[in-house]
Write a protein that holds these residues in place. Structure first.
Motif, PDB file in Angstrom:
ATOM      1  N   UNK A  89      12.891  -5.956 -62.980  1.00 51.90           N
ATOM      2  CA  UNK A  89      12.248  -6.529 -61.800  1.00 51.90           C
ATOM      3  C   UNK A  89      12.479  -5.660 -60.571  1.00 51.90           C
ATOM      4  N   UNK A  90      13.683  -5.161 -60.435  1.00 48.07           N
ATOM      5  CA  UNK A  90      14.017  -4.301 -59.298  1.00 48.07           C
ATOM      6  C   UNK A  90      13.195  -3.020 -59.323  1.00 48.07           C
ATOM      7  N   UNK A  91      13.065  -2.424 -60.506  1.00 46.65           N
ATOM      8  CA  UNK A  91      12.278  -1.192 -60.628  1.00 46.65           C
ATOM      9  C   UNK A  91      10.810  -1.445 -60.306  1.00 46.65           C
ATOM     10  N   UNK A  92      10.284  -2.561 -60.779  1.00 46.45           N
ATOM     11  CA  UNK A  92       8.883  -2.886 -60.491  1.00 46.45           C
ATOM     12  C   UNK A  92       8.684  -3.140 -59.008  1.00 46.45           C
ATOM     13  N   UNK A  93       9.605  -3.839 -58.408  1.00 46.91           N
ATOM     14  CA  UNK A  93       9.514  -4.112 -56.965  1.00 46.91           C
ATOM     15  C   UNK A  93       9.571  -2.805 -56.178  1.00 46.91           C
ATOM     16  N   UNK A  94      10.490  -1.920 -56.559  1.00 46.12           N
ATOM     17  CA  UNK A  94      10.590  -0.620 -55.886  1.00 46.12           C
ATOM     18  C   UNK A  94       9.344   0.218 -56.149  1.00 46.12           C
ATOM     19  N   UNK A  95       8.855   0.166 -57.378  1.00 47.71           N
ATOM     20  CA  UNK A  95       7.633   0.901 -57.711  1.00 47.71           C
ATOM     21  C   UNK A  95       6.452   0.413 -56.903  1.00 47.71           C
ATOM     22  N   UNK A  96       6.411  -0.891 -56.669  1.00 45.71           N
ATOM     23  CA  UNK A  96       5.347  -1.445 -55.828  1.00 45.71           C
ATOM     24  C   UNK A  96       5.419  -0.902 -54.410  1.00 45.71           C
ATOM     25  N   UNK A  97       6.630  -0.762 -53.892  1.00 46.49           N
ATOM     26  CA  UNK A  97       6.801  -0.177 -52.556  1.00 46.49           C
ATOM     27  C   UNK A  97       6.331   1.268 -52.518  1.00 46.49           C
ATOM     28  N   UNK A 100       2.475   1.279 -52.772  1.00 44.45           N
ATOM     29  CA  UNK A 100       1.854   0.841 -51.524  1.00 44.45           C
ATOM     30  C   UNK A 100       2.084   1.862 -50.405  1.00 44.45           C
ATOM     31  N   UNK A 101       3.177   2.614 -50.506  1.00 37.55           N
ATOM     32  CA  UNK A 101       3.364   3.720 -49.563  1.00 37.55           C
ATOM     33  C   UNK A 101       2.252   4.748 -49.702  1.00 37.55           C
ATOM     34  N   UNK A 102       1.888   5.058 -50.946  1.00 34.67           N
ATOM     35  CA  UNK A 102       0.767   5.985 -51.170  1.00 34.67           C
ATOM     36  C   UNK A 102      -0.510   5.406 -50.598  1.00 34.67           C
ATOM     37  N   UNK A 103      -0.683   4.096 -50.781  1.00 35.00           N
ATOM     38  CA  UNK A 103      -1.867   3.441 -50.228  1.00 35.00           C
ATOM     39  C   UNK A 103      -1.889   3.554 -48.704  1.00 35.00           C
ATOM     40  N   UNK A 105      -0.800   6.069 -46.943  1.00 35.03           N
ATOM     41  CA  UNK A 105      -1.333   7.394 -46.612  1.00 35.03           C
ATOM     42  C   UNK A 105      -2.850   7.409 -46.742  1.00 35.03           C
ATOM     43  N   UNK A 106      -3.343   6.821 -47.816  1.00 33.53           N
ATOM     44  CA  UNK A 106      -4.785   6.793 -48.061  1.00 33.53           C
ATOM     45  C   UNK A 106      -5.521   6.032 -46.960  1.00 33.53           C
ATOM     46  N   UNK A 107      -5.022   4.852 -46.628  1.00 27.82           N
ATOM     47  CA  UNK A 107      -5.705   3.998 -45.656  1.00 27.82           C
ATOM     48  C   UNK A 107      -5.519   4.445 -44.215  1.00 27.82           C
ATOM     49  N   UNK A 108      -4.471   5.211 -43.960  1.00 31.17           N
ATOM     50  CA  UNK A 108      -4.217   5.656 -42.590  1.00 31.17           C
ATOM     51  C   UNK A 108      -5.230   6.675 -42.116  1.00 31.17           C
ATOM     52  N   UNK A 109      -5.870   7.355 -43.058  1.00 32.82           N
ATOM     53  CA  UNK A 109      -6.815   8.400 -42.697  1.00 32.82           C
ATOM     54  C   UNK A 109      -6.140   9.682 -42.268  1.00 32.82           C
ATOM     55  N   UNK A 110      -4.827   9.765 -42.382  1.00 35.29           N
ATOM     56  CA  UNK A 110      -4.087  10.932 -41.925  1.00 35.29           C
ATOM     57  C   UNK A 110      -4.562  12.213 -42.610  1.00 35.29           C
ATOM     58  N   UNK A 111      -4.899  12.118 -43.874  1.00 34.49           N
ATOM     59  CA  UNK A 111      -5.368  13.305 -44.590  1.00 34.49           C
ATOM     60  C   UNK A 111      -6.760  13.711 -44.126  1.00 34.49           C
ATOM     61  N   UNK A 112      -7.571  12.747 -43.723  1.00 29.96           N
ATOM     62  CA  UNK A 112      -8.899  13.067 -43.199  1.00 29.96           C
ATOM     63  C   UNK A 112      -8.781  13.864 -41.916  1.00 29.96           C
ATOM     64  N   UNK A 113      -7.839  13.466 -41.049  1.00 35.79           N
ATOM     65  CA  UNK A 113      -7.623  14.192 -39.795  1.00 35.79           C
ATOM     66  C   UNK A 113      -7.142  15.607 -40.070  1.00 35.79           C
ATOM     67  N   UNK A 114      -6.255  15.763 -41.031  1.00 30.61           N
ATOM     68  CA  UNK A 114      -5.746  17.094 -41.368  1.00 30.61           C
ATOM     69  C   UNK A 114      -6.849  17.973 -41.913  1.00 30.61           C
TER      70      UNK A 114
END
Length: 120
Positions: A89-97, A100-103, A105-114
């Motif tokens: 459960x701990x690994x899955x919870x951490x994996x979810x974090x 969602x961290x990758x998400x 980056x995707x949703x922030x548009x930061x890569x589009x600006x770069x």
């Protein structure tokens, strides 16, 4: 946590479900009984209870942790198996974090600006 969790006293609130939505409560009870039936399932009860425990830990449901930890022991789970379910459960919870961290980056548009500032 004692203000929120009262193993025995909280069961009294089931009457609110019985009074308001008895048909849904009955359907849920029948469904839950089928999922956790001792016999007739492909996955042995001990493993279904360990899965339920891990999900309860992941969702941080005190009632699920309480009920399924005890049910897992009754179904034959050892201390080590409960510990491993908790680590899963701990690994899955951490994996979810992490995911969602990758998400973020995707949703922030930061890569589009770069990309806009890259000169060919």
């Amino acid at each position: 946590m004692s203000d929120f969790f009262d193993r025995e006293g909280d069961r009294a609130y089931t009457r609110d479900y019985k009074e308001s939505t008895p048909d849904v409560l009955a359907a849920f009870t029948h469904f839950n009984d089928a999922v956790f039936a001792r016999e007739g399932r492909e996955i042995p009860l001990k493993f279904r209870e360990l899965i339920a425990l891990a999900v309860g830990i992941t969702t941080q449901c005190t009632y699920c942790i309480d009920g399924h930890a005890q049910a897992a022991v009754r179904a034959g789970a050892s201390q080590a198996e409960i510990a491993e379910a908790a680590w899963v459960a701990t690994a899955i919870r951490a994996g979810g974090g992490f995911a969602h961290g990758r998400l973020a980056f995707k949703l922030s548009g930061i890569h589009d600006e770069q990309r806009e500032h890259v000169h060919a």
